[in-house]
Design an enzyme around this catalytic site. Structure first.
Site, PDB file in Angstrom:
ATOM      1  N   VAL A 198       2.911 -15.285 -23.674  1.00  0.00           N
ATOM      2  CA  VAL A 198       4.024 -15.174 -22.337  1.00  0.00           C
ATOM      3  C   VAL A 198       4.325 -16.357 -21.863  1.00  0.00           C
ATOM      4  CG1 VAL A 198       3.657 -14.015 -19.957  1.00  0.00           C
ATOM      5  CG2 VAL A 198       2.418 -13.041 -21.992  1.00  0.00           C
ATOM      6  N   GLU A 199       5.644 -16.357 -21.654  1.00  0.00           N
ATOM      7  CA  GLU A 199       6.268 -17.387 -20.986  1.00  0.00           C
ATOM      8  C   GLU A 199       6.097 -17.401 -19.462  1.00  0.00           C
ATOM      9  OE1 GLU A 199       8.752 -20.044 -19.189  1.00  0.00           O
ATOM     10  OE2 GLU A 199       9.397 -18.074 -18.889  1.00  0.00           O
ATOM     11  N   LEU A 200       5.516 -18.518 -18.808  1.00  0.00           N
ATOM     12  CA  LEU A 200       5.176 -18.645 -17.459  1.00  0.00           C
ATOM     13  C   LEU A 200       6.061 -18.383 -16.418  1.00  0.00           C
ATOM     14  CD1 LEU A 200       2.404 -21.243 -17.817  1.00  0.00           C
ATOM     15  CD2 LEU A 200       2.114 -18.762 -17.800  1.00  0.00           C
ATOM     16  N   HIS A 212      -4.055  -0.041  -6.349  1.00  0.00           N
ATOM     17  CA  HIS A 212      -4.673  -1.093  -7.107  1.00  0.00           C
ATOM     18  C   HIS A 212      -4.736  -0.591  -8.544  1.00  0.00           C
ATOM     19  CE1 HIS A 212      -6.309  -2.532  -2.963  1.00  0.00           C
ATOM     20  NE2 HIS A 212      -5.058  -2.640  -3.011  1.00  0.00           N
ATOM     21  N   GLU A 213      -5.267   0.434  -8.968  1.00  0.00           N
ATOM     22  CA  GLU A 213      -5.775   0.849 -10.130  1.00  0.00           C
ATOM     23  C   GLU A 213      -4.478   0.975 -10.829  1.00  0.00           C
ATOM     24  OE1 GLU A 213      -8.914   2.398  -7.083  1.00  0.00           O
ATOM     25  OE2 GLU A 213      -6.584   2.254  -7.227  1.00  0.00           O
ATOM     26  N   ASP A 219      -0.515  -5.501   0.364  1.00  0.00           N
ATOM     27  CA  ASP A 219      -1.818  -6.020  -0.395  1.00  0.00           C
ATOM     28  C   ASP A 219      -1.740  -7.240  -1.022  1.00  0.00           C
ATOM     29  OD1 ASP A 219      -3.461  -3.797   0.357  1.00  0.00           O
ATOM     30  OD2 ASP A 219      -2.546  -2.417  -1.263  1.00  0.00           O
ATOM     31  N   CYS A 233       0.927  -1.052  -0.083  1.00  0.00           N
ATOM     32  CA  CYS A 233       0.006   0.075   0.051  1.00  0.00           C
ATOM     33  C   CYS A 233       0.858   1.365   0.100  1.00  0.00           C
ATOM     34  CB  CYS A 233      -0.693   0.000   1.172  1.00  0.00           C
ATOM     35  SG  CYS A 233      -1.731   1.568   1.397  1.00  0.00           S
TER      36      CYS A 233
END
Length: 129
Positions: free
Chosen positions: A56-58, A75-76, A41, A34
């Site tokens: 995307v490679e994991l 968060h946004e 968070d 936060c």
């Protein structure tokens, strides 16, 4: 490949670039801080995308997500930053990131951000009997 957090996202060639198909990735252990209190968070990230030429490679994605653990972020902002980085890495036809943050002070937050390539049209939805 590194085993330390990194903001580098790697990709690999889409094995079926002629077909629209959905890739769903669930990351239940996302953590950032936060920016007001410095407290952690926690969130579950749900990524859904239709790849174009790259996927995307994991393992790289896991290390990328890990890199946010010590960063302060609203968060946004962090949801949109992650989406932007993923889109920059793999240029999908469509991508949606849903970030479901755990309760903090009695408040749950869910942020949904989307990207759609300008020349892509979603296939017609099929409902089976």
């Amino acid at each position: 490949m590194s085993t330390q957090p990194t903001k580098t996202l790697e990709t690999f060639p889409n094995p079926h670039p002629a077909r629209d198909y959905t890739i769903r990735i669930r990351i239940p252990e996302f953590t950032c801080l936060c920016p007001k209190t410095g407290q952690p968070d926690f969130a579950t990230l749900n990524i859904e995308y239709v790849a174009d030429q790259a996927c995307v490679e994991l393992k790289a994605l896991k290390l990328y997500v890990w890199a946010f653990r010590e960063e302060g972020a609203f968060h946004e902002d962090v949801t949109n930053q992650i989406l932007s980085d993923l889109v920059a890495a793999c240029a999908p036809r469509f991508m949606r990131l849903t970030a479901e943050f755990n309760v903090r002070g009695g408040v749950y937050t869910t942020v949904v951000a989307e990207h759609r390539a300008s020349n892509w049209q979603a296939p017609e939805h099929v409902t089976l009997p």
